[in-house]
Design a protein around this motif. Structure first.
Motif, short mmCIF file in Angstrom:
data_model
loop_
_atom_site.label_atom_id
_atom_site.label_comp_id
_atom_site.label_asym_id
_atom_site.label_seq_id
_atom_site.Cartn_x
_atom_site.Cartn_y
_atom_site.Cartn_z
N ASN A 15 0.82 -1.21 0.00
CA ASN A 15 0.00 0.00 0.00
C ASN A 15 0.85 1.26 0.00
O ASN A 15 0.68 2.12 0.81
N GLU A 16 1.78 1.33 -0.90
CA GLU A 16 2.51 2.58 -1.05
C GLU A 16 1.63 3.56 -1.80
O GLU A 16 1.27 3.31 -2.94
N PRO A 17 1.30 4.68 -1.18
CA PRO A 17 0.45 5.62 -1.90
C PRO A 17 1.24 6.27 -3.02
O PRO A 17 2.47 6.37 -2.96
N LYS A 20 4.19 9.56 -2.79
CA LYS A 20 4.22 9.58 -1.34
C LYS A 20 5.19 10.61 -0.79
O LYS A 20 5.10 10.98 0.36
N ARG A 23 3.67 13.47 1.07
CA ARG A 23 3.22 13.36 2.46
C ARG A 23 4.20 14.03 3.41
O ARG A 23 3.82 14.50 4.47
N SER A 28 1.01 15.95 8.56
CA SER A 28 0.53 14.59 8.75
C SER A 28 0.58 14.25 10.23
O SER A 28 1.42 14.77 10.96
N ASP A 30 0.80 10.99 11.09
CA ASP A 30 1.40 9.66 11.14
C ASP A 30 2.80 9.77 11.74
O ASP A 30 3.62 10.54 11.26
N ASP A 109 0.40 4.03 16.51
CA ASP A 109 0.88 5.41 16.41
C ASP A 109 1.32 5.85 17.80
O ASP A 109 1.28 5.08 18.76
N PRO A 521 3.33 -0.23 6.58
CA PRO A 521 2.07 0.29 6.05
C PRO A 521 1.50 1.37 6.97
O PRO A 521 2.00 1.60 8.06
N GLN A 522 0.44 1.98 6.51
CA GLN A 522 -0.19 3.08 7.22
C GLN A 522 -0.29 2.87 8.72
O GLN A 522 0.14 3.69 9.51
N ASP A 523 -0.83 1.75 9.14
CA ASP A 523 -1.04 1.55 10.58
C ASP A 523 0.00 0.62 11.19
O ASP A 523 -0.27 -0.04 12.20
#
Ligand code: HEM
Ligand SMILES: [Cu+2]
Lengths: 556, 220
Positions: A15-17, A20, A23, A28, A30, A109, A521-523
């Motif tokens: 899930n690489e946006p 990126k 960002r 952000s 994150d 996080d 990944p994101q989370d």
């Protein structure tokens, strides 16, 4: 970590946006983005601070004062020190801790993501404000990073916005950011640990961050308080620190060092933590004495709160106080010694893999020996009275802040580069960077020790010609250090663009951060891991499922 | 390769033995085994407490400065013709109002915990009034003093200490007003819960600090 189901060696995160990199320029929340923002920003300030240092060294290559005028020279060393401490090491540590702590704890996080972003975004304005004082008609602050009154209060009248004023305001801004950050780190470490991640299953790096941030919480407010009072003295006519009006500048020194001695451990503890992660990974040994290393961090916290007067042995300090603080200062050597012993025992008789992170970690840990020994020497009152305010001090703390901490930071960058970027760096360039840095740093900072013993005073732009020999060596070393940063930048930029894809765990290290994808990944984790093992199980037959590493080999 | 291998270690969890001896409230406050991330209220209160501890060091640094200056300058503490801060009935009343507001706000918060929203609003409003009274009182006192910020050490220390504390009272009153407004917005009700607890804690902190400042500035 039974709940992780994904194939560990899938080469990149799915899930690489798109786009990126954008960002990293956005607000952000994150922790990974914020961590990278911190690290990149502080590196830019490192370059600025380095540039100032090279100007200083250019001035000192000849005994005469001929490169910059004296006010500018004062401004150079003041801002150099301020930038390196408050805009390079401390924010970089905040960045790498931001990136790693949630991953190492198995959290999604930080505890307060929004606050986290806020505390990052306070720093660029503070830093730019600080640099902007170069544009003022009277230049920047000139009284050194201590900013001792009454010198710091000697501003030409009729200059309400002066360099000193700007210096104080930006340091207060940066300080508030650090306190908010510290609240966030401490809460994260207490509350965000994955199930089963007990305190004694946390990596030593996390212990170090916890300790450093506790020091920020307890000690940094005293600097902020001192700066607020100084600001009032400077601009509003109060008399706290003005000796001619009954004020007492020594009080400022106490408040200042109550923070600024522990600050050296705020800077050093994360570096110690980095050693504790890198050395076991490249010697395939469990970390020796894990628990004592963890607890020694807290020991350092406790002792270092009670040693600040060793910076004030020559400030009309009564002798009972000198004795007391001489003893407490020497006590710091105990927990620090435990740490150094642990690192040595970890790599003892093991087969070392001398990749770049390991070179930097070993180089840094070895140089800490000289930094620490000179520190203990300085803690002895009679010796300190002899060399106080000479280049010996400058040599001592540069052995620590550059040769130990900055080297540890480079070790961390190389070690976690694959995790953060999903790319491998180029080993050859990394080694070139290491050797240039190592040689340059010793050439620069070693000469300062004999210079100080011979009596060369610090913070001067011209000196007695008999000191020139060592100064030339130090200046050439300084320029070499300046050059050494080029292969680093080339390596980072080149690897970001063309580096081979990194696997999830290129070093076969044992931290939780290596169980997720590179980059994560994101989370962070597909599922929150459940932790059931101690943190450093390299080579332990009970856990020897981990095969010897196959550095830099593509594994798919 | 290390393909998601699970390492199982069944040795007892360290610290677990000590956990038995910790009082319940401490266990709530210091999660030992991890995995408490979802307790937002507890996490927030923990963070806020840590912040207040840090904030108290700023006050301590001011108090340290005050005490050190006063000890070394007891002779010429007051400039000629200056009387210094006086313990008037006015100051005492302000102090009593401020300190008793701690009880009021605590009752308000308890009411909120029990979902007695109206009781909460009335008690909360009362706290706001008491805090505002203290602030106005401080303003009046300041304007009646015969010394200013730059009148010797007494002026420097008095105004900075009371001013810094007054700023905190002001911040507390602003938080309280925000929470009162929020309590009328249904969607914010749950968020307001944490905010109200944090404000209450902050208010106690401001009051405790005042006890110290009051003793040092007026009774010494
Ligand atoms: C662990 C990391 C350490 C760091 C980052 C560090 C850093 C520093 C810095 C920045 C200064 C100079 C402050 C200034 O005057 O501008 C300094 C001075 C000093 N350090 Fe260290 N230090 C460390 C360890 C130690 C240890 C272990 C000791 C003693 C046991 C020690 C004892 C001293 C003393 C006594 C001075 C004051 C010298 C003087 O000004 O006369 N240091 N250190
Ligand atoms: Cu020190």
């Amino acid at each position: 970590m039974e709940s992780i189901t994904r194939d560990q060696d899938s080469p990149t995160s799915q899930n690489e946006p798109e786009n990126k990199w954008r960002r990293y320029f956005s607000f952000s929340t994150d922790h990974k983005v914020i961590g990278v923002q911190y690290m990149v920003m502080s590196f830019l300030f490192f370059l600025v601070g380095g540039l100032l240092a090279m100007l200083i060294r250019a001035e000192l290559i000849t005994p005469a004062s001929n490169v910059v005028d004296r006010p500018l020279y004062n401004g150079l060393f003041t801002l150099h020190g301020t930038i390196m401490i408050f805009l390079w090491i401390i924010p970089f540590n905040a960045g790498i801790s931001n990136y790693l702590v949630p991953l190492m704890l198995g959290a999604r996080d930080m505890a307060f993501p929004l606050l986290n972003a806020i505390s990052f975004w306070m720093i660029p304005p503070g830093g730019i404000l600080l640099l902007s004082s170069f544009l003022l008609p009277n230049g920047t602050a000139q009284s050194g990073w201590w900013s001792y009154p009454p010198i710091s209060l000697q501003i030409p009248p009729g200059q309400p916005i002066n360099g000193e004023f700007i210096w104080i305001v930006s340091l207060v801004i940066i300080g508030i950011s650090s306190i908010i950050g510290a609240v966030n780190f401490v809460t994260t470490i207490f509350w965000m640990r994955a199930p089963g991640m007990t305190f004694f299953r946390m990596p030593v790096f996390v212990w170090s961050v916890l300790s450093a941030q506790l020091l920020q919480l307890v000690n940094l407010p005293s600097l902020t308080g001192a700066l607020i009072l100084l600001l009032f003295d400077l601009s509003l006519g109060t008399q706290f620190f003005k000796p001619l009006e009954n004020g007492d500048p020594i009080i400022y020194q106490h408040l200042f060092w109550f923070y600024s001695h522990p600050a050296v451990y705020i800077m050093a503890l994360p570096a110690f933590g980095i050693f504790a992660e890198v050395l076991p990974a490249f010697s395939r040994n469990p970390l020796f004495g894990y628990r004592s290393l963890a607890v020694a961090s807290l020991g350092i916290v406790v002792v270092s709160i009670f040693v600040w007067v060793h910076h004030m042995f020559t400030s009309a300090t009564p002798s009972w106080m000198r004795m007391l603080f001489m003893v407490t200062s020497m006590l710091v050597a105990v927990p620090t010694g435990v740490k150094a012993f642990g690192w040595t025992a970890t790599i003892w008789k093991s087969k070392l893999h001398l990749e770049t992170p390991m070179l930097f970690a070993m180089g840094g840990a070895a140089m800490f020996l000289l930094g620490g020994v000179t520190g203990v020497m300085l803690a002895a009152v009679p010796f300190d009275i002899h060399v106080h305010n000479t280049y010996f001090i400058v040599g001592h703390f540069h052995y620590i802040v550059f040769n130990t901490i900055t080297m540890a930071i480079f070790a961390a960058i190389y070690f976690w580069f694959p995790k953060i970027t999903g790319r491998m760096y180029a080993e050859g360039w990394g080694k070139l960077h290491f050797w240039l840095t190592f040689i340059g740093a010793n050439l620069t900072f070693f000469p300062m020790l004999p210079l100080g013993l011979q009596g060369m005073v610090r913070r001067i732009s011209s000196y007695d010609p008999r000191y020139q020999g060592w100064n030339v060596v130090a200046s050439l070393g300084g320029f070499l250090l300046g050059v050494s940063i080029l292969p680093f930048i080339a390596n980072i930029v080149g690897s970001l663009l063309y580096g081979t894809r990194a696997v999830n765990n290129p070093w076969h290290a044992t931290g939780l951060e290596w169980t997720t994808t590179s980059p994560p990944p994101q989370d962070n984790f597909e599922q929150i891991p459940v932790v059931k093992r101690p943190p450093y199980d390299y080579g332990d037959p009970k856990y020897s499922v981990i095969e010897p590493p196959d550095y830099h080999q593509q594994e798919n | 390769m290390n393909r998601g291998v699970i390492h199982v270690d069944e040795s007892p969890i360290p610290l677990e033995r000590w956990r038995r001896y910790l009082p319940t409230w401490l266990k709530r406050f210091l999660p030992i085994r991890g995995g408490r991330a979802e307790d937002h209220h507890g996490k927030g209160m923990f963070g806020f407490t840590v912040f207040l501890l840090s904030e108290s060091i700023v006050f301590l640094s001011f108090i340290f400065t005050y005490v050190a200056l006063r000890l070394t300058h007891s002779q010429n503490w007051l400039s000629p013709g200056i009387s210094g801060p006086e313990l008037s009935t006015f100051v005492i009343i302000s102090t009593v109002v401020l300190l008793s507001s701690s009880f009021v706000i605590q009752r308000a918060e308890n009411a909120l915990q029990r979902n007695q929203i109206n009781k909460f609003r009335w008690l909360w409003l009362m706290t706001i009034c008491m805090g505002t009274y203290f602030l106005i009182g401080q303003g009046i006192e300041w304007s009646n003093l015969d010394f200013g910020l730059s009148t010797g050490l007494v002026g420097s220390t008095f105004y900075v200490l009371t001013g810094f504390h007054g700023l905190h009272v002001l911040a507390g009153v602003i938080f309280q007003i925000i929470m009162l407004v929020r309590s009328f917005i249904p969607d914010n009700y749950n968020k307001g819960h944490f905010g109200a607890s944090a404000t209450t804690l902050f208010w106690h902190f401001v009051d405790i600090v005042w006890v110290f400042l009051f003793s040092l500035l007026y009774l010494w």
